[in-house]
Write an enzyme that holds these catalytic residues in place. Structure first.
Site, short mmCIF file in Angstrom:
data_model
loop_
_atom_site.label_atom_id
_atom_site.label_comp_id
_atom_site.label_asym_id
_atom_site.label_seq_id
_atom_site.Cartn_x
_atom_site.Cartn_y
_atom_site.Cartn_z
N CYS A 6 0.75 -1.16 0.08
CA CYS A 6 -0.09 -0.04 0.10
C CYS A 6 0.74 1.38 0.14
O CYS A 6 1.66 1.50 -1.01
CB CYS A 6 -0.94 0.21 1.25
SG CYS A 6 -2.38 1.13 1.02
N HIS B 194 -3.62 -5.54 0.81
CA HIS B 194 -3.67 -5.84 2.38
C HIS B 194 -4.22 -7.38 2.72
O HIS B 194 -5.07 -7.85 1.75
CB HIS B 194 -4.45 -4.92 3.32
CG HIS B 194 -3.92 -3.78 3.24
ND1 HIS B 194 -2.81 -3.37 4.09
CD2 HIS B 194 -4.31 -2.32 3.03
CE1 HIS B 194 -2.66 -1.93 3.97
NE2 HIS B 194 -3.32 -1.72 3.09
#
Length: 494
Positions: free
Chosen positions: A333, A436
């Site tokens: 991310c 994630h």
């Protein structure tokens, strides 16, 4: 609606863990139960099936209860992003950012209305709610605007247990002081005290318990031993406790995770910590990087600010040198965005407007935008092994595009069948992904670890392993069994 409230004398008293255990205990007894936390401040988040963000701890509590996470289980999520400001998430959707001083003026009424609506909705679907407070219910300067603790308990008329961390010391003073600062109608809801994180001989505590019960008129319904199981924490302070409690023997692989100031979703690395052959160490940007088998740059709420800190501290250069020498680097991310060439925030959404140089390890350029992407994903891997199913979720405001000019297209490859989710270089040394929960996928995790093991001349581990959720189920069952043997819930279920 039938409910139980769990509040604590302090932050980190063990409310989340106890709430998780109670959800699993009652689920095993046949209740259709759901967790609830009206307002949470955390950077560990989960994306529900509807695309809404909630605190990761509430997702784990939902799994403990055997139900799917809903946004109503955590209707308000505040994500700190520095400079005393937070992003405000209402029923899973970002509604803007606000300073601490302005939050309650702007959001108190909307927040309480949202909490009421969520409680009413959950009450129609479940037999019982297990509600968690936040911090302390007795902060006298904040009680008038506290959305999370006794306001919820009074609304539900919920029997409430007060949890205290005895490992910190001063437990009896914490309990008595908290009770003294509650209003009479609030104190009347406290039906039991739970002493948490107890180490030592129980008989030595008996005289203190007798005094406490006589002094307060409230029974001690549980003495919970210090438990080593690690559950998703709500802020990065817990990383210090997690690291100090590591008791692994000699391991094959050492992985360094950079502990960014605004580290987010470090729950991504729970599956790595569950591997008996892997040691995970969280490093401050000011520490020496050393020579680990891999370096991970995690997610962050303030990508640019944390990138600048890496550059100022010298950690950015250390990571670049490590990669140049053949080391393995993975960014997730915000960490993925940092691995690129440029990160731009033209509107100052994260706080500091401008264009900033990344680590230049992957050919991507990122622009921070006002529209957040939050969604679950199911994809297929290209690397480190073709065709592995991978589940996870995205939470990011940056949009990254691959830089084509001057780049050999054979030097970098799509990590998954959706190229927008990540890249890996041709040497499989630099990895970046928006996904994630990547390591939750057991076969993918093992395949990635086996790349590191091969570099060390170690035998590969079997890749036909279950996903982490199955291991998490075993941990939840073990937690519930242990807590149930030390906790009397009869007063709360009569």
């Amino acid at each position: 609606m039938k409910s139980i409230m769990v509040v604590g004398t302090t932050s980190h008293a063990g409310k989340s863990l106890l709430t998780t255990a109670i959800c699993r205990i009652l689920s095993r007894r046949g209740w259709r139960v759901a967790p609830f936390k009206g307002q949470n401040m955390a950077l560990n988040a989960y994306v529900t099936a509807s695309g809404g963000e909630i605190g990761y701890a509430q997702a784990v509590q939902a799994w403990a209860a055997g139900v799917v996470p809903w946004v109503e289980m955590n209707p308000i999520l505040l994500k700190p992003q520095g400079d005393m400001t937070s992003q405000v998430i209402i029923k899973g959707r970002s509604v803007g950012k606000v300073s601490a001083s302005d939050y309650y003026e702007q959001y108190f009424e909307l927040g309480w209305r949202t909490i009421e609506e969520s409680l009413q909705h959950l009450g129609t679907e479940f037999d019982l709610l297990v509600c968690e407070g936040a911090g302390s219910p007795a902060e006298i300067n904040l009680k008038h605007r506290d959305l999370t603790n006794m306001r919820v308990a009074k609304y539900l008329n919920a029997p409430t247990m007060l949890v205290v961390d005895i490992d910190r010391g001063g437990a009896f003073a914490h309990v008595v002081g908290t009770l003294e600062l509650l209003e009479p109608d609030e104190r009347a809801l406290i039906k039991g005290v739970v002493i948490n994180k107890f180490r030592g001989q129980r008989s030595l505590l008996d005289s203190g318990i007798k005094w406490l019960e006589e002094r307060t008129g409230i029974p001690v319904i549980g003495v919970i031993p210090y438990l080593q199981e690690m559950f998703p924490a709500e802020d990065s302070l817990d990383l210090l406790e997690r690291q100090s409690s590591s008791n692994k023997a000699q391991t094959d692989l050492n992985i360094a995770v950079i502990r960014l100031p605004r580290i987010a979703n470090f729950t991504d690395f729970d599956p790595l910590e569950s591997e008996s052959t892997v040691s995970v160490k969280y490093l401050s940007p000011k520490q020496d990087l050393g020579h680990p088998d891999a370096v991970i740059i995690p997610g962050t709420k303030t990508t640019i600010a944390d990138l600048l800190l890496l550059q100022k501290s010298g950690m950015a250069e250390a990571i670049q040198n490590y990669a140049a020498s053949g080391g393995t680097v993975l960014g997730i991310c915000g960490g993925y965005q940092m691995l690129g060439q440029i990160i731009a925030d033209p509107e100052g959404i994260e706080g500091q407007a401008g264009r900033f140089q990344g680590l230049n390890l992957l050919p991507i350029r990122t622009v921070i935008t006002g529209q957040k992407i939050a969604r679950q994903r199911q994809v297929s891997s290209n690397y480190p092994q073709q065709g592995l199913p991978v589940n996870g979720f995205e939470i990011h405001q940056g949009r990254s595009r691959i830089e084509q000019q001057g780049i050999d297209p054979q030097s970098y490859h799509a990590l998954f069948d959706d190229i927008n989710l990540g890249l890996v270089d041709s040497c499989q040394s630099v990895w970046g992904s928006y996904l994630h929960g990547l390591f939750d996928n057991g076969p993918w995790r093992r395949a990635w670890l086996n790349r590191l093991r091969q570099q060390r001349g170690l035998k590969s581990l079997p890749t036909g392993v279950a996903n982490y959720r199955e291991q998490r189920e075993q941990i939840l069952d073990s937690l519930a069994t242990e807590v149930e043997s030390h906790l009397d819930l009869s007063l709360f279920l009569s």
